[in-house]
Design a protein around this motif. Structure first.
Motif, PDB file in Angstrom:
ATOM      1  N   ARG A   1      85.375  -3.653  77.931  1.00 14.11           N
ATOM      2  CA  ARG A   1      84.901  -2.704  76.908  1.00 14.11           C
ATOM      3  C   ARG A   1      84.741  -1.323  77.526  1.00 14.11           C
ATOM      4  O   ARG A   1      83.853  -1.105  78.348  1.00 14.11           O
ATOM      5  N   PRO A   2      85.606  -0.398  77.145  1.00 13.18           N
ATOM      6  CA  PRO A   2      85.591   0.940  77.751  1.00 13.18           C
ATOM      7  C   PRO A   2      84.232   1.645  77.683  1.00 13.18           C
ATOM      8  O   PRO A   2      83.846   2.321  78.635  1.00 13.18           O
ATOM      9  N   TRP A   3      83.504   1.496  76.555  1.00 13.85           N
ATOM     10  CA  TRP A   3      82.204   2.158  76.468  1.00 13.85           C
ATOM     11  C   TRP A   3      81.258   1.654  77.548  1.00 13.85           C
ATOM     12  O   TRP A   3      80.577   2.439  78.211  1.00 13.85           O
ATOM     13  N   LEU A   4      81.228   0.348  77.742  1.00 11.18           N
ATOM     14  CA  LEU A   4      80.326  -0.218  78.744  1.00 11.18           C
ATOM     15  C   LEU A   4      80.734   0.220  80.148  1.00 11.18           C
ATOM     16  O   LEU A   4      79.879   0.482  81.000  1.00 11.18           O
ATOM     17  N   ALA A   5      82.030   0.310  80.394  1.00 12.35           N
ATOM     18  CA  ALA A   5      82.516   0.780  81.700  1.00 12.35           C
ATOM     19  C   ALA A   5      82.073   2.220  81.938  1.00 12.35           C
ATOM     20  O   ALA A   5      81.647   2.579  83.050  1.00 12.35           O
ATOM     21  N   LEU A   6      82.149   3.048  80.906  1.00 13.55           N
ATOM     22  CA  LEU A   6      81.732   4.444  81.028  1.00 13.55           C
ATOM     23  C   LEU A   6      80.234   4.537  81.301  1.00 13.55           C
ATOM     24  O   LEU A   6      79.794   5.284  82.187  1.00 13.55           O
ATOM     25  N   VAL A   7      79.435   3.767  80.579  1.00 16.57           N
ATOM     26  CA  VAL A   7      77.981   3.787  80.800  1.00 16.57           C
ATOM     27  C   VAL A   7      77.667   3.318  82.222  1.00 16.57           C
ATOM     28  O   VAL A   7      76.843   3.922  82.912  1.00 16.57           O
ATOM     29  N   ALA A   8      78.323   2.264  82.673  1.00 13.38           N
ATOM     30  CA  ALA A   8      78.090   1.767  84.036  1.00 13.38           C
ATOM     31  C   ALA A   8      78.475   2.821  85.074  1.00 13.38           C
ATOM     32  O   ALA A   8      77.776   2.992  86.083  1.00 13.38           O
ATOM     33  N   GLU A   9      79.563   3.533  84.826  1.00 17.44           N
ATOM     34  CA  GLU A   9      79.998   4.612  85.723  1.00 17.44           C
ATOM     35  C   GLU A   9      78.933   5.706  85.796  1.00 17.44           C
ATOM     36  O   GLU A   9      78.575   6.169  86.876  1.00 17.44           O
ATOM     37  N   LEU A  10      78.418   6.112  84.641  1.00 15.97           N
ATOM     38  CA  LEU A  10      77.383   7.141  84.610  1.00 15.97           C
ATOM     39  C   LEU A  10      76.112   6.667  85.305  1.00 15.97           C
ATOM     40  O   LEU A  10      75.511   7.396  86.095  1.00 15.97           O
TER      41      LEU A  10
ATOM     42  N   VAL B   1      73.242   9.234  86.291  1.00 17.11           N
ATOM     43  CA  VAL B   1      73.110   9.909  85.002  1.00 17.11           C
ATOM     44  C   VAL B   1      72.393   8.961  84.052  1.00 17.11           C
ATOM     45  O   VAL B   1      72.843   7.832  83.834  1.00 17.11           O
ATOM     46  N   GLN B   2      71.285   9.403  83.518  1.00 18.11           N
ATOM     47  CA  GLN B   2      70.494   8.578  82.606  1.00 18.11           C
ATOM     48  C   GLN B   2      71.080   8.694  81.191  1.00 18.11           C
ATOM     49  O   GLN B   2      71.216   9.790  80.666  1.00 18.11           O
ATOM     50  N   VAL B   3      71.440   7.546  80.599  1.00 18.98           N
ATOM     51  CA  VAL B   3      71.973   7.509  79.237  1.00 18.98           C
ATOM     52  C   VAL B   3      70.937   6.802  78.368  1.00 18.98           C
ATOM     53  O   VAL B   3      70.594   5.648  78.612  1.00 18.98           O
ATOM     54  N   ARG B   4      70.437   7.545  77.357  1.00 15.70           N
ATOM     55  CA  ARG B   4      69.438   6.979  76.451  1.00 15.70           C
ATOM     56  C   ARG B   4      69.914   7.142  75.010  1.00 15.70           C
ATOM     57  O   ARG B   4      70.487   8.165  74.657  1.00 15.70           O
ATOM     58  N   ARG B   5      69.641   6.129  74.214  1.00 17.35           N
ATOM     59  CA  ARG B   5      70.006   6.131  72.791  1.00 17.35           C
ATOM     60  C   ARG B   5      68.771   5.722  72.001  1.00 17.35           C
ATOM     61  O   ARG B   5      68.122   4.720  72.307  1.00 17.35           O
ATOM     62  N   ALA B   6      68.460   6.508  70.974  1.00 15.34           N
ATOM     63  CA  ALA B   6      67.354   6.181  70.074  1.00 15.34           C
ATOM     64  C   ALA B   6      67.923   6.039  68.672  1.00 15.34           C
ATOM     65  O   ALA B   6      68.715   6.873  68.229  1.00 15.34           O
ATOM     66  N   ARG B   7      67.504   4.987  68.005  1.00 17.72           N
ATOM     67  CA  ARG B   7      67.979   4.707  66.650  1.00 17.72           C
ATOM     68  C   ARG B   7      66.794   4.714  65.690  1.00 17.72           C
ATOM     69  O   ARG B   7      65.843   3.959  65.874  1.00 17.72           O
TER      70      ARG B   7
ATOM     71  N   ASN C   1      75.132  -2.942  76.097  1.00 23.16           N
ATOM     72  CA  ASN C   1      74.785  -1.566  76.462  1.00 23.16           C
ATOM     73  C   ASN C   1      73.675  -1.564  77.516  1.00 23.16           C
ATOM     74  O   ASN C   1      73.731  -0.809  78.485  1.00 23.16           O
ATOM     75  N   ILE C   2      72.670  -2.403  77.288  1.00 22.39           N
ATOM     76  CA  ILE C   2      71.544  -2.499  78.215  1.00 22.39           C
ATOM     77  C   ILE C   2      72.040  -2.976  79.580  1.00 22.39           C
ATOM     78  O   ILE C   2      71.687  -2.404  80.616  1.00 22.39           O
ATOM     79  N   ASP C   3      72.854  -4.018  79.589  1.00 23.20           N
ATOM     80  CA  ASP C   3      73.398  -4.550  80.842  1.00 23.20           C
ATOM     81  C   ASP C   3      74.179  -3.492  81.614  1.00 23.20           C
ATOM     82  O   ASP C   3      74.181  -3.488  82.848  1.00 23.20           O
ATOM     83  N   ALA C   4      74.857  -2.594  80.893  1.00 22.39           N
ATOM     84  CA  ALA C   4      75.663  -1.560  81.541  1.00 22.39           C
ATOM     85  C   ALA C   4      74.817  -0.406  82.083  1.00 22.39           C
ATOM     86  O   ALA C   4      75.306   0.405  82.858  1.00 22.39           O
ATOM     87  N   GLY C   5      73.544  -0.334  81.656  1.00 24.48           N
ATOM     88  CA  GLY C   5      72.658   0.703  82.171  1.00 24.48           C
ATOM     89  C   GLY C   5      72.137   1.673  81.136  1.00 24.48           C
ATOM     90  O   GLY C   5      71.364   2.583  81.463  1.00 24.48           O
ATOM     91  N   GLU C   6      72.540   1.525  79.876  1.00 28.34           N
ATOM     92  CA  GLU C   6      72.046   2.401  78.821  1.00 28.34           C
ATOM     93  C   GLU C   6      70.640   1.939  78.410  1.00 28.34           C
ATOM     94  O   GLU C   6      70.368   0.744  78.357  1.00 28.34           O
ATOM     95  N   GLN C   7      69.772   2.881  78.130  1.00 33.87           N
ATOM     96  CA  GLN C   7      68.448   2.563  77.604  1.00 33.87           C
ATOM     97  C   GLN C   7      68.491   2.781  76.094  1.00 33.87           C
ATOM     98  O   GLN C   7      68.996   3.804  75.636  1.00 33.87           O
ATOM     99  N   VAL C   8      67.969   1.814  75.332  1.00 35.51           N
ATOM    100  CA  VAL C   8      68.028   1.889  73.876  1.00 35.51           C
ATOM    101  C   VAL C   8      66.648   1.588  73.301  1.00 35.51           C
ATOM    102  O   VAL C   8      65.993   0.623  73.722  1.00 35.51           O
ATOM    103  N   ARG C   9      66.250   2.413  72.350  1.00 38.71           N
ATOM    104  CA  ARG C   9      64.995   2.190  71.632  1.00 38.71           C
ATOM    105  C   ARG C   9      65.242   2.304  70.133  1.00 38.71           C
ATOM    106  O   ARG C   9      66.176   2.978  69.705  1.00 38.71           O
ATOM    107  N   TRP C  10      64.352   1.666  69.371  1.00 37.31           N
ATOM    108  CA  TRP C  10      64.444   1.600  67.910  1.00 37.31           C
ATOM    109  C   TRP C  10      63.162   2.147  67.297  1.00 37.31           C
ATOM    110  O   TRP C  10      62.067   1.762  67.708  1.00 37.31           O
ATOM    111  N   LEU C  11      63.302   3.017  66.300  1.00 37.30           N
ATOM    112  CA  LEU C  11      62.134   3.554  65.609  1.00 37.30           C
ATOM    113  C   LEU C  11      62.265   3.274  64.119  1.00 37.30           C
ATOM    114  O   LEU C  11      63.173   3.788  63.462  1.00 37.30           O
TER     115      LEU C  11
END
Length: 173
Positions: free
Chosen positions: A52-61, A66-72, A92-102
């Protein structure tokens, strides 16, 4: 010369990339979403960044610091699309992205921009424009660097992030 892609902009980041999502549905034509609607659950192999290219990119960052955070910001009860997003976010979490839900009810007193956005290294905003059906609109990206726009997006994201529930603690209603 073509405009840089989202991936190009993310690869250029040195410190951070934050993404605010405020819609209850995106790209409902996505084959993975359609499969999920038909009962196909995510295979753990789908979390493999090599597939999955997105996960590869997040893992690279993440590997570069580079901190990648997503809020929904989501309506409850959640839409089918948000439930799908929740179900596939573990990759996404496994690749290193931080995700939160509001939950949207907890965002009523926050000043939020009218569109979803990415903020790169606290100096460039990329607004994303969607059609009413959740598909990307023509001319879907708008780049802004004015200090007031950057400040609005940075403060909006941080306000949401502060109130939002980390992915591992959030349970969709």
């Amino acid at each position: 010369m073509p405009e840089p892609t989202l991936a190009d902009r993310l690869r250029a980041c040195e410190r951070s990339a934050v993404h605010l999502e405020t819609r209850d549905g995106y790209m409902r034509s996505d084959p993975r979403f359609r499969a999920w609607q038909n009962g196909v659950q995510e295979d753990p192999a789908d979390r493999n960044p090599q597939l999955r290219p997105w996960l590869a990119l997040v893992a690279e960052l993440d590997a570069r610091g580079v901190q990648v955070r997503r809020a929904r910001v989501v309506s409850e009860p959640v839409s089918d699309y948000v439930r799908y997003e929740y179900d596939v976010t573990a990759g996404n979490i496994d690749a290193g992205e931080q995700v939160r839900w509001l939950p949207r009810r907890r965002a009523s007193d926050l000043a939020l921009p009218g569109n979803d956005f990415w903020l790169f290294d606290d100096h460039t905003v990329m607004f994303l424009h969607f059609a009413g059906d959740g598909e990307l609109a023509p001319n879907d990206e708008e780049i802004r660097t004015e200090p007031a726009v950057v400040k609005l997006c940075a403060s909006a994201f941080e306000a949401v992030w502060e109130r939002a529930v980390p992915h591992d603690a959030y349970r969709p209603v």
